[in-house]
Design a protein around this motif. Structure first.
Motif, PDB file in Angstrom:
ATOM      1  N   ASP A  14       4.538  -9.881   5.036  1.00  0.00           N
ATOM      2  CA  ASP A  14       5.136  -9.559   6.344  1.00  0.00           C
ATOM      3  C   ASP A  14       4.355  -8.477   7.091  1.00  0.00           C
ATOM      4  O   ASP A  14       4.826  -7.918   8.086  1.00  0.00           O
ATOM      5  N   GLY A  15       3.152  -8.175   6.602  1.00  0.00           N
ATOM      6  CA  GLY A  15       2.240  -7.308   7.345  1.00  0.00           C
ATOM      7  C   GLY A  15       2.371  -5.826   7.049  1.00  0.00           C
ATOM      8  O   GLY A  15       1.670  -5.015   7.650  1.00  0.00           O
ATOM      9  N   ARG A  16       3.266  -5.455   6.120  1.00  0.00           N
ATOM     10  CA  ARG A  16       3.390  -4.016   5.817  1.00  0.00           C
ATOM     11  C   ARG A  16       2.194  -3.535   5.012  1.00  0.00           C
ATOM     12  O   ARG A  16       1.635  -4.265   4.184  1.00  0.00           O
ATOM     13  N   ASP A  30       2.328   2.685  -1.115  1.00  0.00           N
ATOM     14  CA  ASP A  30       3.641   2.958  -0.519  1.00  0.00           C
ATOM     15  C   ASP A  30       4.668   3.180  -1.639  1.00  0.00           C
ATOM     16  O   ASP A  30       4.713   2.418  -2.609  1.00  0.00           O
ATOM     17  N   PRO A  31       5.498   4.236  -1.519  1.00  0.00           N
ATOM     18  CA  PRO A  31       6.457   4.533  -2.589  1.00  0.00           C
ATOM     19  C   PRO A  31       7.306   3.327  -3.000  1.00  0.00           C
ATOM     20  O   PRO A  31       7.628   3.164  -4.186  1.00  0.00           O
ATOM     21  N   SER A  32       7.654   2.448  -2.056  1.00  0.00           N
ATOM     22  CA  SER A  32       8.515   1.312  -2.424  1.00  0.00           C
ATOM     23  C   SER A  32       7.755   0.225  -3.184  1.00  0.00           C
ATOM     24  O   SER A  32       8.369  -0.719  -3.680  1.00  0.00           O
ATOM     25  N   TYR A  33       6.419   0.357  -3.269  1.00  0.00           N
ATOM     26  CA  TYR A  33       5.629  -0.646  -4.019  1.00  0.00           C
ATOM     27  C   TYR A  33       4.968  -0.061  -5.265  1.00  0.00           C
ATOM     28  O   TYR A  33       4.159  -0.745  -5.895  1.00  0.00           O
ATOM     29  N   ARG A  34       5.298   1.183  -5.602  1.00  0.00           N
ATOM     30  CA  ARG A  34       4.622   1.792  -6.764  1.00  0.00           C
ATOM     31  C   ARG A  34       5.102   1.175  -8.071  1.00  0.00           C
ATOM     32  O   ARG A  34       6.173   0.610  -8.140  1.00  0.00           O
ATOM     33  N   ARG A  35       4.286   1.311  -9.097  1.00  0.00           N
ATOM     34  CA  ARG A  35       4.501   0.775 -10.447  1.00  0.00           C
ATOM     35  C   ARG A  35       4.586  -0.752 -10.436  1.00  0.00           C
ATOM     36  O   ARG A  35       5.293  -1.346 -11.238  1.00  0.00           O
ATOM     37  N   VAL A  76      -7.251  -1.076  13.405  1.00  0.00           N
ATOM     38  CA  VAL A  76      -5.853  -1.419  13.618  1.00  0.00           C
ATOM     39  C   VAL A  76      -4.955  -0.926  12.466  1.00  0.00           C
ATOM     40  O   VAL A  76      -3.740  -0.794  12.634  1.00  0.00           O
ATOM     41  N   ASP A  77      -5.550  -0.627  11.319  1.00  0.00           N
ATOM     42  CA  ASP A  77      -4.773  -0.147  10.159  1.00  0.00           C
ATOM     43  C   ASP A  77      -4.518   1.357  10.201  1.00  0.00           C
ATOM     44  O   ASP A  77      -3.726   1.874   9.400  1.00  0.00           O
ATOM     45  N   LEU A  78      -5.209   2.072  11.094  1.00  0.00           N
ATOM     46  CA  LEU A  78      -5.275   3.528  10.916  1.00  0.00           C
ATOM     47  C   LEU A  78      -3.942   4.245  11.111  1.00  0.00           C
ATOM     48  O   LEU A  78      -3.666   5.234  10.428  1.00  0.00           O
ATOM     49  N   ASP A  79      -3.099   3.751  12.007  1.00  0.00           N
ATOM     50  CA  ASP A  79      -1.787   4.419  12.171  1.00  0.00           C
ATOM     51  C   ASP A  79      -0.985   4.321  10.877  1.00  0.00           C
ATOM     52  O   ASP A  79      -0.402   5.311  10.415  1.00  0.00           O
ATOM     53  N   ALA A  80      -0.951   3.129  10.296  1.00  0.00           N
ATOM     54  CA  ALA A  80      -0.173   2.940   9.059  1.00  0.00           C
ATOM     55  C   ALA A  80      -0.797   3.714   7.903  1.00  0.00           C
ATOM     56  O   ALA A  80      -0.081   4.286   7.059  1.00  0.00           O
ATOM     57  N   VAL A  81      -2.123   3.744   7.839  1.00  0.00           N
ATOM     58  CA  VAL A  81      -2.802   4.514   6.785  1.00  0.00           C
ATOM     59  C   VAL A  81      -2.433   5.994   6.903  1.00  0.00           C
ATOM     60  O   VAL A  81      -2.073   6.647   5.922  1.00  0.00           O
ATOM     61  N   ALA A  82      -2.483   6.523   8.129  1.00  0.00           N
ATOM     62  CA  ALA A  82      -2.166   7.948   8.317  1.00  0.00           C
ATOM     63  C   ALA A  82      -0.707   8.239   7.962  1.00  0.00           C
ATOM     64  O   ALA A  82      -0.390   9.293   7.399  1.00  0.00           O
ATOM     65  N   GLU A  83       0.178   7.289   8.250  1.00  0.00           N
ATOM     66  CA  GLU A  83       1.603   7.490   7.920  1.00  0.00           C
ATOM     67  C   GLU A  83       1.812   7.492   6.403  1.00  0.00           C
ATOM     68  O   GLU A  83       2.508   8.361   5.859  1.00  0.00           O
ATOM     69  N   LEU A  84       1.194   6.527   5.712  1.00  0.00           N
ATOM     70  CA  LEU A  84       1.322   6.504   4.243  1.00  0.00           C
ATOM     71  C   LEU A  84       0.665   7.733   3.619  1.00  0.00           C
ATOM     72  O   LEU A  84       1.163   8.292   2.632  1.00  0.00           O
TER      73      LEU A  84
END
Ligand SMILES: CC(C)(COP(=O)(O)OP(=O)(O)OC[C@H]1O[C@@H](n2cnc3c(N)ncnc32)[C@H](O)[C@@H]1OP(=O)(O)O)[C@@H](O)C(=O)NCCC(=O)NCCS
Length: 158
Positions: A56-58, A80-85, A16-24
């Protein structure tokens, strides 16, 4: 570094994670792995594949590893770029270190582009050192640096 979001979930990668993994993956790498490649890793033997999800599931990040013969190979890690550092890659690598202790690995190694300063700094901050170079390793012709972290031998059982 700003604080990690509260109540992050870290768990094994599922289909179920694979779509989001491929997008990231597409956001994070110049020559991304295809979704099918990640799919073939999920559930394969001697693999350690983890995702971090926000409350929130992201999808905040993932790591894909293979282990055998006293070695752990980090195939992929991305945040994810918005969670880096914010320490998420550090959290994922702590999971890899815990796995390495469980399987009594002597070394964790990985390939990284010489041009990828954020990743090289990240690995150096964990104690990884350059141990080799693979000419034209990547599909676009860039070499890879091989970085390794040698782990202390586990204490003998009493
Ligand atoms: C490399 C990557 C996984 C790091 O993820 P991250 O969650 O931002 O890393 P962390 O917050 O855990 O960083 C831990 C430490 O690594 C180093 N580091 C991480 N990103 C860095 C950057 N952009 N520049 C310099 N140092 C960096 C720092 O020492 C940092 O500690 P600090 O923030 O207290 O200074 C992320 O930048 C990424 O997904 N990049 C694209 C994919 C990629 O290149 N993966 C590696 C392929 S080999």
């Amino acid at each position: 570094m700003s604080a990690l979001p509260a109540e992050l979930t870290v768990r094994d990668v599922r289909n179920v994670d694979l779509d989001a993994v491929a997008e990231l993956e597409r956001l994070s790498f110049p020559v991304p792995w295809k979704r099918e490649f990640f799919a073939s890793e999920v559930g394969a033997p001697h693999r350690f594949n983890r995702v971090v999800r926000t409350p929130d599931g992201r999808l905040a990040g993932y790591v894909f590893c293979a282990f055998a013969g006293g070695e752990v190979h980090v195939n992929k890690i991305a945040v994810d770029p918005s969670y880096r550092r914010r320490g998420i890659a550090h959290l994922l690598m702590q999971e890899v270190l815990d796995l390495s202790a469980r399987v009594r690995a002597e070394e964790i190694y990985l390939e990284v582009r010489p041009s990828n300063d954020p990743a090289r700094n990240f690995y150096s901050s964990l104690g990884f050192r350059d141990v080799g170079r693979r000419p034209q390793y990547y599909a676009d012709g860039e070499d890879a640096l091989v970085m390794s972290l040698f782990l202390p031998a586990p204490s003998p059982s009493p």
